[in-house]
Design a protein around this motif. Structure first.
Motif, short mmCIF file in Angstrom:
data_model
loop_
_atom_site.label_atom_id
_atom_site.label_comp_id
_atom_site.label_asym_id
_atom_site.label_seq_id
_atom_site.Cartn_x
_atom_site.Cartn_y
_atom_site.Cartn_z
N SER A 559 0.74 -0.85 -0.29
CA SER A 559 0.42 -0.26 -0.20
C SER A 559 0.92 0.98 -0.59
O SER A 559 1.90 0.81 -0.07
N ASN A 560 0.05 1.86 0.59
CA ASN A 560 1.26 3.53 -0.19
C ASN A 560 1.30 4.48 1.31
O ASN A 560 1.53 5.18 1.95
N GLU A 697 -3.70 5.93 5.20
CA GLU A 697 -2.53 4.98 4.44
C GLU A 697 -3.23 6.93 2.81
O GLU A 697 -4.71 7.21 3.81
N THR A 699 -3.52 8.31 -0.60
CA THR A 699 -3.85 8.09 -1.99
C THR A 699 -2.22 8.75 -2.82
O THR A 699 -1.63 9.27 -2.30
N ALA A 700 -2.31 8.45 -3.77
CA ALA A 700 -1.25 8.85 -4.17
C ALA A 700 -1.31 10.10 -4.20
O ALA A 700 -0.39 10.78 -4.71
N ASN A 701 -2.81 11.23 -4.89
CA ASN A 701 -2.94 12.20 -5.10
C ASN A 701 -2.15 13.31 -3.68
O ASN A 701 -2.05 14.52 -3.88
N GLN A 702 -2.69 12.56 -2.51
CA GLN A 702 -2.75 13.34 -1.37
C GLN A 702 -1.11 13.37 -0.66
O GLN A 702 -0.88 14.06 -1.07
N TYR A 716 5.02 6.48 -4.26
CA TYR A 716 3.85 6.42 -3.92
C TYR A 716 2.87 5.43 -5.26
O TYR A 716 4.39 5.79 -5.93
N ARG A 718 0.60 4.06 -8.43
CA ARG A 718 -1.09 4.88 -8.32
C ARG A 718 -1.92 3.48 -8.90
O ARG A 718 -1.74 2.18 -9.02
N ARG A 719 -2.65 3.60 -8.06
CA ARG A 719 -3.47 2.57 -8.60
C ARG A 719 -4.66 2.17 -10.15
O ARG A 719 -5.38 3.56 -10.02
#
Length: 719
Positions: A559-560, A697, A699-702, A716, A718-719
């Motif tokens: 996970s991130n 956790e 997200t990639a944007n966060q 990060y 990306r999903r």
């Protein structure tokens, strides 16, 4: 007569209690997460495993107290040392209490916050300033991260702050209060602990000694103090701040060497005598060897040179090339080298030049300091020789060879004078392991030594051995020690070869003193550096100030969720501005005082100067030395210096509020701005909490939004 009821009156600083509880919560909550090896836990975890198994090791980054404290936490948690996390992200076994491994660093980091509060009060600042210092330390993300894992910086900072707090408590106490010397003693103990955790603690220790020296100098000039009082106070300072730390520093090593008694991976860095004192390893090989070296003894000679690698005097059935690549010629005689591995070709026989026998007489005739000897290579029967021929890699020195008579008018020169340079008497006998000897070539007065240069392929990349004049040679590379030893019994070559291949053991134990082991270990820690390479997250000291770098400590495998060593950007900026503002104020005040203007009363000036000496000086001594260091550095090396700036910031703000702002409006504006900055610090802390605790956790944007600087390396998926 006893009066009832008995009453106890206590004063409790509720603010101190509150910041202590908050500090414990931020450092200790969820301490077992992540249940995997984090960044430098790889490094300390391996040493911890060795410690729990009582296996000897060397860590050149610091003395042994830090490892002992980590081992204490592991011992309380029932760790047996069988888990070695040799990669970042390796999961700790379920049976292992990760919480106990990280407990002591976390406690040390948590107690830094109330210590910062108390230390600011001892600097004669207000309770509001003390609260400000505590909040800066409390909400610093990098300090939280470094405290929550099996690392040593939090313990170092704790002992440093405790040392200064204790010393100021002593200094500020009434002169007739004898209990204040307990604080002075605690300061000395804390200094010893700081240096005992990491050598960088020496920077703050020297600063404290400087502060104590200045205070002592003022005390000596105080005519109100009696001669006896001055002598007593200075004597106590010498005892508590010099004698006690030195004794405790030695004591840390005594405990270290008493616990770690088994042979380990770093044995080869130590002398033969040191290795033989450990259980297993060399002691199993050398057990029961004859102590006195005699004519006819079969020996292996280990070089005392610490670099490049431990090696043994060696020869083999290969000759020097007739001509080297640069066109220089050689004797073309048998190669003599220094070989870094145990090998049967490391064996030599001590021969009496006046006799042909290669066996030990009965009774043995011991070799003594000053005796003339020959060394015969056990497997090839070549005599150790040197002559006026340039060595292959060191043309300024003489070649050393196994003599071969090629009938070319190159006479044998194979006599050597034995010099025992750690002897206690002129006629001392040559002893196994104990004696450190030089072999002086009789014809040329050159000394047999390890040059440290590797030979080319024709020399099998083994180390070059040369003979060099004593005045030119470096003393550390001249010594040799008999490591393995037996009394030779076979005169015939084939029988002797079989004898050299066979091991020997008898149950005898041989020990060296603690002081010999302490001095040798200390010297090795200071001089023998592990090979360093550039690290992905290494950084330069100037990058720390502007926080252009970070360190990814841990990344969840699927996970991130991740943990980074990133400071609180707002409080980091406040610290830098405070340092700059203090420097500008100092320059301004000094110029005006030089012109005869006194902007501050004497007591306020003394308080302002004291804050600068301790806080500004603390930053300087913990930052500037890194500019001169040629080693791999990381962001966490800056944390001790940063803590001093967090003590400086509120003290400077109070000074500005009290002495530079006169109107109520300007003071009110300053108070509003201070509250806004504190709120920004908290919001910054809260924003980076997911990277501090690894939870929740993002997200990639966060995560991308948290990359406030392009130079930060935030990972990060990306999903």
């Amino acid at each position: 007569m006893l009066h009832l009821p008995l009453m106890v009156t206590a004063r409790l600083d509720l603010v101190l209690v509150l910041v202590t509880l908050l500090s414990l919560w931020t450092r200790l909550s969820g301490l077992g997460y992540p249940g995997a090896v984090v960044f430098d836990e790889v490094y300390y975890g391996q040493f911890l495993s060795l410690y729990m198994k009582r296996t000897f090791f060397i860590d050149d980054s610091g003395p042994p107290l830090g490892h002992a404290l980590l081992a204490l936490g592991a011992y309380l948690g029932g760790f047996d040392g069988n888990f070695v996390g040799n990669r970042i992200g390796a999961a700790y076994p379920c049976s292992l209490s990760v919480w106990s491994l990280r407990l002591l660093p976390a406690l040390g980091g948590a107690l830094c916050v109330p210590l910062g509060y108390l230390l600011t009060l001892e600097l004669r600042c207000s309770h509001l300033s003390a609260l400000g210092a505590a909040l800066l330390l409390l909400l610093e993300n990098s300090l939280i991260v470094q405290s929550r894992f099996m690392l040593l910086e939090s313990l170092l900072i704790f002992f440093v702050l405790l040392a200064f707090f204790s010393y100021l408590r002593f200094h500020n106490a009434p002169g007739r209060c004898w209990s204040r010397y307990g604080w002075l003693l605690l300061s000395g103990v804390s200094c010893a602990a700081a240096v005992g955790v990491k050598y960088t603690g020496l920077f703050s220790y020297l600063l404290l000694l400087g502060v104590a020296s200045l205070n002592s100098w003022k005390l000596i000039g105080d005519r109100a103090q009696s001669h006896m009082s001055v002598c007593v106070q200075c004597g106590w300072k010498v005892l508590c701040l010099l004698v006690v730390p030195v004794l405790l520093y030695v004591f840390w090593f005594y405990v270290h060497l008493s616990v770690l008694q088994r042979s380990g991976p770093h044995d080869q860095l130590m002398s033969s005598a040191f290795q033989a004192s450990l259980q297993g390893g060399l002691s199993r090989v050398t057990r029961g060897q004859p102590l006195q070296v005699a004519f006819g003894s079969q020996v292996t000679l280990r070089s005392s040179a610490p670099r490049p690698v431990p090696c043994w005097l060696h020869s083999h059935k290969a000759n020097y090339p007739i001509r080297y690549e640069n066109g220089r010629g050689s004797s073309h005689q048998q190669q003599v080298t220094c070989y870094a591995f145990k090998d049967v070709n490391n064996w030599w026989i001590i021969k009496d030049p006046a006799r042909q026998e290669l066996v030990v007489d009965s009774p043995p005739r011991p070799v003594r300091h000053g005796d003339i000897i020959q060394l015969v290579h056990g497997m090839t029967s070549r005599l150790l020789n040197s002559h006026d021929v340039a060595a292959p890699m060191s043309p300024h020195a003489q070649e050393v060879s196994g003599y071969i008579d090629f009938n070319v008018s190159m006479a044998t020169q194979n006599l050597w004078r034995l010099e025992i340079y750690n002897r206690e008497a002129e006629s001392e006998e040559w002893k196994t392991i104990v004696s450190e000897v030089r072999l002086v070539h009789l014809n040329t007065s050159a000394v047999l030594k390890l040059s440290g240069l590797p030979l080319p392929d024709w020399g099998f990349r083994q180390m070059e051995v040369v003979a060099e004049k004593l005045l030119k040679a470096h003393s550390g590379s001249l010594g040799w020690t008999v490591e393995e030893h037996r009394y030779g019994t076979s005169q015939e070559q084939k029988e002797r070869e079989a004898e050299l291949h066979s091991p020997t053991h008898i149950d005898v134990d041989r020990k060296i003193s603690f002081w010999s082991k302490f001095t040798e270990l200390q010297w090795k820690m200071l001089t023998v550096k592990q090979e360093e390479s550039e690290h992905k997250y290494s950084s330069a000291p100037l990058e720390w100030i502007t926080m252009e770098t970070n360190i990814a400590y841990w990344l969840h495998p699927s996970s991130n969720a991740q943990i980074h060593l990133i400071g609180n950007p707002v409080s980091w900026g406040v610290a830098n501005l405070s340092l700059l503002a203090y420097q500008l104020l100092v320059v301004l005040y000094l110029l005006r005082r030089r012109r005869g203007f006194k902007d501050l009363p004497d007591d306020a000036w003394q308080r302002f100067a004291s804050v600068g000496l301790l806080c500004g000086g603390g930053w300087a001594v913990n930052f500037l030395p890194f500019l001169l260091m040629e080693r791999t550095l990381f962001l966490y090396h800056y944390l001790p210096a940063l803590c001093y700036l967090y003590l400086l910031s509120p003290a400077l703000l109070e000074h500005i509020h009290t002495h530079l702002l006169s109107s109520g409006t300007s003071r009110h504006v300053l108070s509003v701005c201070t509250a806004a900055v504190l709120m920004s610090i908290f919001l910054s802390y809260w924003t980076f909490c997911p990277l501090t605790y690894g939870n929740p956790e993002l997200t990639a944007n966060q995560l991308q939004a948290l990359k406030w600087r392009d130079s930060w390396d935030i990972l990060y998926r990306r999903r």
